[in-house]
Design a protein around this motif. Structure first.
Motif, short mmCIF file in Angstrom:
data_model
loop_
_atom_site.label_atom_id
_atom_site.label_comp_id
_atom_site.label_asym_id
_atom_site.label_seq_id
_atom_site.Cartn_x
_atom_site.Cartn_y
_atom_site.Cartn_z
N VAL A 42 10.31 9.61 9.58
CA VAL A 42 10.63 10.27 10.85
C VAL A 42 11.04 9.33 11.87
O VAL A 42 12.01 9.27 12.73
CB VAL A 42 9.72 11.26 11.23
CG1 VAL A 42 9.88 12.28 12.38
CG2 VAL A 42 9.49 12.32 10.14
N ARG A 43 10.00 8.37 12.09
CA ARG A 43 10.21 7.56 13.19
C ARG A 43 9.31 6.17 13.08
O ARG A 43 8.19 6.39 12.36
CB ARG A 43 9.89 8.30 14.55
CG ARG A 43 8.64 7.83 15.27
CD ARG A 43 8.23 8.66 16.67
NE ARG A 43 8.56 10.18 16.47
CZ ARG A 43 7.91 10.93 17.07
NH1 ARG A 43 6.94 10.58 17.91
NH2 ARG A 43 7.96 12.43 16.92
N LEU A 51 4.24 3.87 11.04
CA LEU A 51 5.39 4.60 10.93
C LEU A 51 5.11 6.07 10.46
O LEU A 51 4.19 6.53 9.85
CB LEU A 51 6.43 4.04 9.89
CG LEU A 51 5.98 4.05 8.46
CD1 LEU A 51 7.07 4.45 7.48
CD2 LEU A 51 5.55 2.45 8.26
N GLN A 52 6.04 6.80 11.02
CA GLN A 52 5.61 8.50 10.61
C GLN A 52 6.61 8.64 9.80
O GLN A 52 8.09 8.64 9.62
CB GLN A 52 6.04 9.24 12.03
CG GLN A 52 5.73 10.77 11.90
CD GLN A 52 6.00 11.50 13.35
OE1 GLN A 52 6.43 10.81 14.15
NE2 GLN A 52 5.97 12.88 13.08
N ALA A 61 1.03 9.60 9.63
CA ALA A 61 1.46 8.21 10.16
C ALA A 61 0.89 7.10 9.15
O ALA A 61 -0.52 7.30 8.68
CB ALA A 61 0.69 8.19 11.41
N LEU A 62 1.26 6.17 8.59
CA LEU A 62 1.26 5.21 7.72
C LEU A 62 1.20 3.85 8.52
O LEU A 62 2.39 3.38 9.05
CB LEU A 62 1.91 5.15 6.69
CG LEU A 62 1.68 6.38 5.73
CD1 LEU A 62 2.84 6.19 4.55
CD2 LEU A 62 0.37 6.44 4.98
N ARG A 63 0.16 3.26 8.28
CA ARG A 63 0.37 1.48 8.89
C ARG A 63 1.17 0.95 7.81
O ARG A 63 1.51 1.18 6.83
CB ARG A 63 -1.12 1.01 8.63
CG ARG A 63 -2.12 1.75 9.14
CD ARG A 63 -3.13 0.83 9.95
NE ARG A 63 -2.40 -0.57 10.45
CZ ARG A 63 -2.92 -0.61 11.78
NH1 ARG A 63 -3.38 0.28 12.74
NH2 ARG A 63 -2.42 -1.87 12.22
N LYS A 64 1.84 -0.02 8.59
CA LYS A 64 2.76 -0.94 7.91
C LYS A 64 2.42 -1.41 6.54
O LYS A 64 2.94 -1.63 5.34
CB LYS A 64 3.57 -1.82 8.73
CG LYS A 64 4.66 -2.44 8.03
CD LYS A 64 5.43 -3.32 9.09
CE LYS A 64 6.63 -3.69 8.70
NZ LYS A 64 7.47 -4.52 9.79
N GLN A 65 1.27 -2.07 6.48
CA GLN A 65 0.38 -2.67 5.39
C GLN A 65 0.38 -1.78 4.44
O GLN A 65 0.45 -2.19 3.13
CB GLN A 65 -0.94 -3.10 5.85
CG GLN A 65 -1.68 -4.00 4.85
CD GLN A 65 -3.17 -4.35 5.31
OE1 GLN A 65 -3.58 -3.65 6.10
NE2 GLN A 65 -3.46 -5.03 4.44
#
Length: 75
Positions: A42-43, A51-52, A61-65
């Motif tokens: 999403v964004r 990142l969503q 919402a997820l962390r990039k890791q």
């Protein structure tokens, strides 16, 4: 491709999450993030983390890791 490599608005199908720790994988699966599930980015935050993503109508919402350990196939 990794989920973290997808850009905004792109859709894909989750292929593999085995690189994640078992506890994290279990939490994501409870939220609906399962293999062969469609996922949409999403964004992205201005600095790229977090990142969503939208899975089964729910935004997460997820962390990039974490996203770097989720393999997806672009649609």
């Amino acid at each position: 491709m990794k989920l973290s490599e997808m850009s905004c608005g792109n859709c894909g199908t989750v292929i593999n999450m085995s690189a994640l720790p078992a506890a994290t994988r279990k939490k994501l699966m409870v939220m609906g993030l399962l293999p062969r599930t469609e996922i949409t980015v999403v964004r992205l935050a201005p600095l790229g983390d977090p990142l969503q993503v939208r899975v089964r109508g729910v935004d997460i919402a997820l962390r990039k890791q974490i996203a770097e350990n989720i393999e997806v196939e672009a649609l």
